[in-house]
Design a protein around this motif. Structure first.
Motif, short mmCIF file in Angstrom:
data_model
loop_
_atom_site.label_atom_id
_atom_site.label_comp_id
_atom_site.label_asym_id
_atom_site.label_seq_id
_atom_site.Cartn_x
_atom_site.Cartn_y
_atom_site.Cartn_z
N HIS A 292 46.19 46.16 -0.87
CA HIS A 292 46.38 45.86 -2.29
C HIS A 292 46.89 44.43 -2.51
O HIS A 292 46.94 43.95 -3.64
CB HIS A 292 47.31 46.88 -2.95
N ARG A 293 47.25 43.72 -1.41
CA ARG A 293 47.66 42.32 -1.54
C ARG A 293 46.72 41.39 -0.78
O ARG A 293 47.07 40.24 -0.49
CB ARG A 293 49.09 42.13 -1.01
N ALA A 294 45.54 41.85 -0.49
CA ALA A 294 44.65 41.09 0.40
C ALA A 294 43.71 40.14 -0.32
O ALA A 294 43.02 39.36 0.34
CB ALA A 294 43.84 42.05 1.28
N ARG A 295 43.65 40.15 -1.64
CA ARG A 295 42.79 39.20 -2.35
C ARG A 295 43.39 37.80 -2.31
O ARG A 295 44.61 37.62 -2.23
CB ARG A 295 42.59 39.64 -3.80
N ILE A 296 42.54 36.80 -2.43
CA ILE A 296 43.00 35.41 -2.35
C ILE A 296 43.97 35.06 -3.49
O ILE A 296 44.81 34.16 -3.36
CB ILE A 296 41.81 34.43 -2.34
N LYS A 297 43.92 35.79 -4.60
CA LYS A 297 44.79 35.47 -5.73
C LYS A 297 46.26 35.58 -5.36
O LYS A 297 47.10 34.83 -5.90
CB LYS A 297 44.46 36.38 -6.92
N PHE A 298 46.60 36.48 -4.44
CA PHE A 298 48.00 36.61 -4.03
C PHE A 298 48.44 35.42 -3.18
O PHE A 298 49.58 34.95 -3.31
CB PHE A 298 48.19 37.92 -3.27
N LEU A 299 47.56 34.93 -2.34
CA LEU A 299 47.86 33.74 -1.55
C LEU A 299 48.06 32.53 -2.46
O LEU A 299 49.02 31.76 -2.31
CB LEU A 299 46.74 33.47 -0.55
N VAL A 300 47.16 32.35 -3.42
CA VAL A 300 47.27 31.22 -4.35
C VAL A 300 48.53 31.34 -5.19
O VAL A 300 49.23 30.34 -5.46
CB VAL A 300 46.02 31.13 -5.24
N ALA A 301 48.87 32.55 -5.61
CA ALA A 301 50.09 32.74 -6.40
C ALA A 301 51.33 32.37 -5.61
O ALA A 301 52.28 31.78 -6.15
CB ALA A 301 50.17 34.18 -6.88
N ASP A 302 51.36 32.68 -4.32
CA ASP A 302 52.51 32.37 -3.48
C ASP A 302 52.57 30.88 -3.12
O ASP A 302 53.64 30.27 -3.11
CB ASP A 302 52.49 33.20 -2.21
N TRP A 303 51.42 30.31 -2.81
CA TRP A 303 51.38 28.90 -2.39
C TRP A 303 51.43 27.93 -3.56
O TRP A 303 52.01 26.87 -3.48
CB TRP A 303 50.09 28.64 -1.61
N GLY A 304 50.74 28.28 -4.64
CA GLY A 304 50.50 27.33 -5.71
C GLY A 304 49.26 26.50 -5.42
O GLY A 304 48.87 26.32 -4.25
N PRO A 305 48.58 25.97 -6.45
CA PRO A 305 47.34 25.22 -6.23
C PRO A 305 47.54 23.94 -5.44
O PRO A 305 46.63 23.50 -4.74
CB PRO A 305 46.83 24.94 -7.65
N GLU A 306 48.73 23.32 -5.53
CA GLU A 306 48.96 22.05 -4.82
C GLU A 306 48.93 22.29 -3.31
O GLU A 306 48.26 21.55 -2.57
CB GLU A 306 50.30 21.44 -5.23
N LYS A 307 49.65 23.30 -2.83
CA LYS A 307 49.65 23.57 -1.39
C LYS A 307 48.27 24.03 -0.93
O LYS A 307 47.81 23.66 0.15
CB LYS A 307 50.70 24.62 -1.03
N PHE A 308 47.62 24.86 -1.76
CA PHE A 308 46.29 25.34 -1.37
C PHE A 308 45.36 24.15 -1.17
O PHE A 308 44.64 24.07 -0.16
CB PHE A 308 45.73 26.29 -2.43
N ARG A 309 45.38 23.21 -2.10
CA ARG A 309 44.52 22.04 -1.97
C ARG A 309 44.89 21.22 -0.74
O ARG A 309 44.00 20.74 -0.02
CB ARG A 309 44.60 21.18 -3.23
N GLU A 310 46.18 21.09 -0.48
CA GLU A 310 46.61 20.32 0.69
C GLU A 310 46.10 20.94 2.00
O GLU A 310 45.57 20.25 2.87
CB GLU A 310 48.14 20.24 0.72
N VAL A 311 46.24 22.26 2.13
CA VAL A 311 45.75 22.93 3.34
C VAL A 311 44.24 22.82 3.45
O VAL A 311 43.69 22.56 4.52
CB VAL A 311 46.20 24.41 3.35
N LEU A 312 43.55 23.02 2.33
CA LEU A 312 42.09 22.90 2.32
C LEU A 312 41.65 21.52 2.80
O LEU A 312 40.74 21.40 3.63
CB LEU A 312 41.58 23.17 0.90
N GLU A 313 42.29 20.48 2.30
CA GLU A 313 41.87 19.11 2.62
C GLU A 313 42.26 18.71 4.05
O GLU A 313 41.46 18.10 4.77
CB GLU A 313 42.49 18.13 1.62
N THR A 314 43.48 19.05 4.45
CA THR A 314 43.97 18.56 5.74
C THR A 314 43.44 19.37 6.92
O THR A 314 43.10 18.81 7.97
CB THR A 314 45.51 18.54 5.77
N GLU A 315 43.36 20.70 6.77
CA GLU A 315 42.99 21.54 7.91
C GLU A 315 41.51 21.86 7.97
O GLU A 315 41.00 22.17 9.07
CB GLU A 315 43.79 22.85 7.87
N TYR A 316 40.80 21.79 6.86
CA TYR A 316 39.42 22.26 6.84
C TYR A 316 38.42 21.16 6.47
O TYR A 316 37.44 20.96 7.18
CB TYR A 316 39.29 23.47 5.92
#
Length: 560
Positions: A292-316
């Motif tokens: 029930h917590r496995a959708r990406i929306k929960f990850l984005v809610a915890d990280w915030g869009p700034e961290k998500f973008r940072e991980v996307l850009e730097t690691e991928y």
């Protein structure tokens, strides 16, 4: 006196969420174990070589209720089981020996020949069932496992598939039904959709995600981009020209969330790379411990869009994306119903079935009348509607008349135009109440009762009917959203009914509206209730006030 020594308490360590990138590789629930035991895409060979020959009783339960989904197959609900028993029975007690089969139609794009084939397969193998979904798919029912290989062969010969139409995988990509032809389109997303399909759908690297993954790519804001796992929305960059704004982390169900902008502008040829990066972040960092917590929306809610973008850009991506502006919010949702001029001088004609309920025979006839009108292309919409493209001006009225004979109105009432419904208890094992037939009854009642107030309803008031809390019909973003449940009527009986959500929306009104505390409506009084609320809106709205705006300020008595 020497004070006693106290041992400082260590901060409580948070329990691992099953994120692969942090070393949590052990399966943490039965679904994760099943996917680790065998890549779900491998089930196809067993369906073709074992189950289709041995029949329903030969199917391994781990495939039946798990891996089958990766090829668009769910067991449908056994007839005669009422909604009050949905949550009390074991899966095998709910399973019928027939299947729902979902045909994946990315961007809702079909040729008339493909549409005719989908209809013919329905007539032959699905008892003439065919529903247009709000994800631009077609769903069959009454499918026998013995017939599935033949259906696949015929679909694939026509360029269609059911692969990854369901399951913890990248599901169908929503796209504008008028991509490439709309005069006000910022950019055509079709090349990006096609490239994502070519590169990644069916790739084992992305066939084991934490949960389902929903994508939208459109040069127009007409695909409900705010509630997708990832969405690319057309926007004009002041320096770089037309491209896409990137959103992540939207979704509905029991924990609805509006997606977040990453603030990044992406040209059309880079969309597939960015899409791969976002899916990879989800695959590697998504929460696999609890379903029930496995959708990406929960990850984005915890990280915030700034961290998500940072991980996307730097690691991928290994590079920084270009900052960009937000897309414009449409004042009115676009459903493409009616007659509209294309940028090439031809016309497209949008028609409305009721809540996507059509039939195989209807689809065959639609293909015929479209071809008689000079068209070879049809589109399905995210609002459970159907659009015929490329119609010469002289053929428009004839086509409208022909579609109307098939029950597909191109100038529908606001109620027919605005209603959506999920599969419901007729076929779905999760459902608690009937939906499709109820939508038909509701539309008929409102067309009769509210004929006098149509002029006061300048835009369709959307009524979305869902058979359970999972919101396949997007109840939280409807003007009037109805969540099916068992309720108590005035005589104290347990009957089918709905929890009411009011004033949700997308675009200018993006949000989940107002849920009246404790207010529920029985199925029997549904038409009375909707009529009452609509009349209150028409009588008490301010000039040019939209339904969600009125709901936000209305007295509770006007909403009950």
């Amino acid at each position: 006196m020497v004070p006693p020594t106290t041992t400082p308490q260590r901060p409580k360590q948070r329990r691992g969420e099953g994120q692969w990138a942090l070393g949590y590789r052990e399966p943490l629930n039965p679904n994760e174990r099943s996917k680790k035991d065998d890549n779900p895409l491998n089930v196809r060979s067993r369906i073709e070589n074992i189950y289709a020959r041995g029949g329903f009783d030969s199917i391994d339960p781990a495939d039946l209720r798990g891996r089958f989904r990766w090829y668009g197959l769910y067991t449908q609900r056994k007839p005669g089981i009422d909604g009050g028993r949905t949550a009390t029975l074991e899966p095998e007690e709910l399973d019928d020996e027939y299947f729902m089969l979902r045909v994946r139609i990315d961007g809702g794009r079909l040729t008339t020949r493909q549409l005719a084939l989908i209809g013919e397969l329905s007539q032959t193998y699905a008892r003439d069932t065919a529903d247009i979904t709000d994800r631009q798919n077609v769903q069959y029912h009454w499918i026998r496992i013995e017939d599935v290989p033949t259906i696949w062969e015929k679909l694939e010969d026509a360029g269609l598939t059911t692969m990854e139409a369901c399951g913890d995988s990248p599901r169908v990509i929503l796209g504008s039904p008028v991509a490439g032809i709309a005069a006000d389109e910022v950019v055509d997303g079709t090349p990006a959709i096609e490239e994502v399909l070519r590169r990644y759908i069916g790739d084992p690297r992305f066939a084991n995600l934490p949960r389902k993954f929903k994508t939208a790519i459109s040069g127009l804001p007409d695909v409900a981009h705010e509630i997708h796992d990832v969405a690319f929305v057309g926007v004009e960059h002041p320096e770089h020209g037309p491209g896409f704004d990137v959103w992540v982390g939207g979704g509905l169900s029991t924990n609805p969330m509006i997606g977040k902008r990453l603030g990044a502008w992406v040209p059309v040829d880079e969309v597939p790379d960015v899409w791969e990066g976002v899916v990879s972040v989800f695959r590697d960092y998504g929460y696999r411990r609890l379903r029930h917590r496995a959708r990406i929306k929960f990850l984005v809610a915890d990280w915030g869009p700034e961290k998500f973008r940072e991980v996307l850009e730097t690691e991928y991506l290994k590079r920084r994306m270009i900052d960009g502006p937000a897309p414009e919010n449409p004042a009115v949702p676009r459903d493409h119903i009616g007659v509209h001029r294309q940028k090439d001088g031809l016309y497209y004609v949008g028609a409305a079935p009721i809540a996507g309920r059509v039939s195989g025979s209807t689809l065959v006839e639609v293909a015929k009348v479209a071809e008689r009108a000079g068209s070879g292309r049809v589109r399905l919409t995210p609002q459970q509607k159907l659009v015929v493209l490329d119609v010469p001006e002289g053929e428009v009225k004839t086509l409208q008349a022909d579609l109307a004979k098939l029950g597909l109105q191109t100038e529908p009432s606001p109620w027919r135009r605005g209603v959506m419904a999920c599969t419901g208890i007729e076929f779905c094992k999760l459902a608690i109440v009937e939906t499709k037939a109820r939508a038909v009854e509701l539309v008929a009642a409102l067309e009769s009762r509210l004929a006098d107030v149509v002029a006061g309803v300048t835009e369709p008031i959307s009524v979305h009917i869902n058979g359970c809390p999972n919101s396949c019909a997007r109840i939280q973003t409807a003007d009037i959203g109805l969540k099916g449940q068992i309720v108590t009527d005035a005589e104290g009986r347990q009957v089918e009914g709905f929890q009411v959500h009011l004033g949700g929306g997308l675009g200018l009104d993006a949000g989940f509206g107002r849920k009246l505390r404790g207010h529920k409506v029985t199925a029997a009084e549904l038409s009375d209730y909707v009529e009452r609320v609509v009349r209150n809106f028409v009588a008490k709205r301010e000039p040019d006030e939209r339904f969600p705006q009125w709901v936000a300020r209305a007295d509770e008595d006007d909403l009950k």
